[in-house]
Design a protein around this motif. Sequence first.
Motif, short mmCIF file in Angstrom:
data_model
loop_
_atom_site.label_atom_id
_atom_site.label_comp_id
_atom_site.label_asym_id
_atom_site.label_seq_id
_atom_site.Cartn_x
_atom_site.Cartn_y
_atom_site.Cartn_z
N ILE A 63 0.90 -1.26 0.06
CA ILE A 63 0.02 0.03 0.02
C ILE A 63 0.99 1.27 -0.06
O ILE A 63 1.48 1.31 1.12
CB ILE A 63 -1.00 0.07 1.11
N SER A 251 -7.74 1.65 4.41
CA SER A 251 -6.91 1.25 3.38
C SER A 251 -6.40 -0.01 3.38
O SER A 251 -6.31 -0.86 2.60
CB SER A 251 -5.71 2.15 3.06
N SER A 297 -5.54 4.20 -0.60
CA SER A 297 -6.59 3.01 -0.81
C SER A 297 -6.46 2.56 -2.49
O SER A 297 -6.87 1.77 -2.70
CB SER A 297 -7.87 3.36 -0.42
#
Length: 428
Positions: A63, A251, A297
Amino acid sequence: MKNLFGGLQWAVFLLASSIAAPIAIASVFGMDTADTALFVQRTVFVLGVAVLLQAFIGHRMPINEGPAGLWWGIYIVYAGLVGSLYATAENALQALQSGMLYSGVLFIIFAYTGLVGKMRRLFTPTITFVYLLLLVLQISESIMSGLFGITTPGEPVDLVVFMAGVAVVVATFYFMGNKIPWVNRYSVLFAIAAGWLLFLIIGKTESVPFDAGTFISLPQMLVFGPLVWDSGMFVTSLFLTLLLIANMMASMRVMEYLLKNEFGIHQPDRVKQGSVASGLNHILAGLFSSIGPVPISGAAGFVSATRTPSLKPFIVGGFLVVAISLFPNIMALLAALPAPVAYAVIFAIFTKMVEMAFKELEEEADRMQAYKVSAFGLMIGVGIMFVPQESMAQLPGVLASTLSNGLITGTIIAIILEQALIWRKNRR
């Protein structure tokens, strides 16, 4: 070699999706070209380090980190306080860099007191659905404006740019859906390269301001002065940290769902570690006078589109971003990426986010309750997106930043309503 190309793709994606925020903030505070370039450099450096901290000691998922939209809003609010609450722009920026440090410490305190773990239970499939859909709706205006070649309000549509942007969107979907594995895996890299070449051919690229006298430049610390105590900034940081924790968990929840359902990868619960890493990242942001980072996200859409769930290329990408930030001329080259190309690629990636949102909603057992909660969250969140930010200017800083952000406000309303309905159901 596979990890190197994958890392390059991650680096380009991180830079393309993050470079606008520091440029916009520098403009609001009236920074000149040199100070703007240094502000961008420091922000990119912190983002690269933030990626590595999350990969090694944090949530350990692919991420990427980006400038937090909430901090972006607070910067704009505090720019409006120059001349009233703060004598100069430097005084306001000094308070903001100190606020990053406050937030970093609060992240770590909340992680070790167990608050983060309790907040995790609030992110049900319904709330994740609302969050993802609001995220896509919030960014859609910027994406479409970028594809039309509109950079300032009231600017006419550039049909040449729009047609070229559409071609890049089509090319991105082609690369993403290609049956050849290596083409699919590096689809974003190919799409950006093809789009950049197309815009170069049609003459819609800007010249790159290379500086022959500077080869390498290290980011400076505490540029706006020493850290200070600002009670108003501390209160703002307290509420902002709670919202950023919610953003971080959303996220993480989206990526966990993607890795489990599309790649069969089960992630251990590392919310506490992710919060500690976010705290360290904010402390770094304060020390290097940049913008506080937050897990993005949109990374789930990127992983789904490129089929690259592995952490190795993600780590390589983090190292590349840190290295790139040290070379001003490379930064200048990347900053010259035509905005419509970046928006075209992001458009394709965010369509994956819409798919994920509806898949999340299918996981909800009580559909009627989910529809009711979603209706309230979406109507309020989307409605706030149409309220002019200037109308919020007279509100307290943290309130103005929160209420002017439809994504956060809509998500909070959905959480409150869902918890109220669950509480009422349990009392029966």
